[in-house]
Design an enzyme around this catalytic site. Structure first.
Site, PDB file in Angstrom:
ATOM      1  N   HIS A  10     -14.080 -62.884 -79.158  1.00 28.09           N
ATOM      2  CA  HIS A  10     -13.424 -63.635 -78.083  1.00 28.09           C
ATOM      3  C   HIS A  10     -13.712 -63.052 -76.702  1.00 28.09           C
ATOM      4  CE1 HIS A  10     -11.578 -65.758 -81.281  1.00 28.09           C
ATOM      5  NE2 HIS A  10     -10.776 -64.765 -81.634  1.00 28.09           N
ATOM      6  N   CYS A  42      -7.981 -66.716 -86.399  1.00 26.08           N
ATOM      7  CA  CYS A  42      -6.661 -67.335 -86.536  1.00 26.08           C
ATOM      8  C   CYS A  42      -6.732 -68.623 -87.356  1.00 26.08           C
ATOM      9  CB  CYS A  42      -6.062 -67.626 -85.165  1.00 26.08           C
ATOM     10  SG  CYS A  42      -7.142 -68.577 -84.081  1.00 26.08           S
TER      11      CYS A  42
END
Length: 446
Positions: A10, A42
């Protein structure tokens, strides 16, 4: 300018895509030890539960995209060491075994985190799995297909989401955690009780306030039992979701860190070493409710920090605003979100706090449906400054927590919350919004 970025999930992906736009003349090299980038971990539980059928959809970038931006992306390259004084990195090419040295003007460490793996008997048995990256996602799908008795260790977000996914697949699920409640870090007791009731109603076995001490296996080397401080549980598959620790060994003894190894950065994402920056799960960040450095590994924090690294790489430009640790989760029919400190966490931090809990229909009772909403706001007793909030409802009211995150960011008080201008429309809320109600109740008690 020669920029080296180590790690590309990320924070790394956000950093390099911005750098390519801001510094078109720079030579940007990414070193990534895996064969994929930008994986949304996630989404693993969604993949396990069949909501997302193709794990490839959980990527939002790839080396080809970065190449088109002029970024040299070296996949399956493991950085072995960093010399911050001479500005060099030693790199091992995992594909051909060769080792080389590269130089940099600016270095960005976005190596993220890795699941905590406890040292105990039986930890190396087959079918004891982690849940972090693309390879883990694929393995979990494969293993879960034939497993029936599944034990999840860790009752945080990832653990709870996996429990839900496995329950919906018809598995016998046991959830183990050493805390007294599920989601202990995020929610206070009235909220966790509703989640626990839902889990047990659906047949999930909760094994709380006990720690795993060892694992036993069958004659084929596969795990068959989890031993804890309070009992033992049969298992065909065990998933460890105990937590994460930062991957920062490359800069050990070269930059300032917290005791857990999280790198301390300033408001501009710079470490204590000139020309070395860090972002994402490898870092400690300012937690606004306490004003102290804290380790809060969240994808949202990582993306913001990666973007700020790019903006501040040449000169200090935009300050990091800190975080409230705002997060949300959907468990069965419940929409849940929290920000800042729980009441218990505030007390543990030595703060003198009060709380207001609202349990009310979210919209007028004359509407065809009017689900209950549970809202809690935690605030400092003397100043009235808001330091935390939680919401739970079968209706999606989670955006109210984003609102309260802004309130905490700006050190707003409960008095102010009572009179903030929120719209009223019977489809969505009552004339006094739930947040207004919390502020007004606090005002009446003062």
């Amino acid at each position: 300018m020669k920029i080296i970025v180590i790690g590309c999930t990320h924070a790394g992906t956000a950093a390099v895509t911005q750098m390519a736009k801001l510094y078109p003349e720079a030579q940007i090299t990414v070193y990534e030890r895996n064969d994929t980038i930008s994986f949304l971990s996630c989404g693993i539980a969604l993949h396990v539960g069949g909501v997302v059928h193709n794990a490839d959809e959980l990527f939002y970038s790839n080396p080809t995209v970065l190449k088109e931006l002029g970024i040299l992306t070296k996949m399956r390259h493991d950085v072995l060491s960093i010399d911050t004084i001479n500005k060099t990195v030693q790199v091992h090419n995992l594909a051909n075994g060769q080792t080389s040295v590269d130089t940099f003007d600016k270095l960005v460490l976005t190596t993220g985190s890795w699941p905590i793996i406890p040292k105990m008997d039986g930890i190396s048995l087959e079918n004891i799995q982690l849940c972090k990256n693309y390879a883990h996602a694929r393995t979990l799908i494969e293993k879960a297909d034939t497993a029936q008795k599944i034990v999840v260790v860790g009752a945080g977000y990832i653990g709870i989401e996996l429990v839900e996914a496995f329950e919906q697949l018809g598995k016998e699920v046991t959830l183990i955690d050493n805390t007294p409640r599920v989601l202990f870090k995020y929610l206070d007791e009235p909220f966790t009780q509703l989640v626990e009731d839902e889990l047990t109603t659906r047949g999930v076995q909760l094994a709380l306030e006990q720690s795993v001490t060892s694992f036993t296996g069958d004659n084929n080397g596969r795990v068959n039992k989890v031993i804890t401080t309070a009992g033992e549980y049969e298992a065909d598959l065990v998933i460890l979701c105990i937590g994460f620790r930062p991957n920062t060994g490359l800069l050990e003894n070269q930059v300032e860190m917290l005791p857990n190894g999280a790198i301390i950065v300033d408001e501009y994402m710079q470490t204590s070493c000139p020309d070395v920056y860090a972002a994402g799960d490898s870092c400690a960040i300012r937690f606004n409710p306490t004003g102290k450095q804290a380790y809060i590994p969240l994808a949202t924090n990582a993306i913001r920090m990666g973007t700020l690294v790019a903006r501040n790489l040449v000169k200090p430009t935009i300050k990091y605003m800190g975080t409230q640790g705002t997060s949300g989760i959907k468990i069965f029919d419940y929409n849940i979100a929290s920000t800042g400190l729980t009441e218990q966490a505030a007390i543990d931090a030595g703060m003198n706090v009060k709380e207001i809990t609202i349990n009310d229909d979210y919209r007028p009772e004359f509407m065809p449906t009017h689900e209950k909403a549970l809202l809690k706001v935690v605030y400092e007793e003397g100043s009235g400054i808001i330091v935390g909030a939680q919401v739970l409802s079968k209706v999606d009211l989670t955006q109210s927590i984003n609102t309260l995150s802004v309130c905490i960011q700006n050190k707003m008080t409960m008095d102010e919350l009572g009179f903030i201008d929120f719209f009223f429309q019977p489809h969505y809320n009552k004339p006094w919004n739930l947040l207004n109600q919390a502020g007004l109740q606090a005002y009446a008690m003062s």
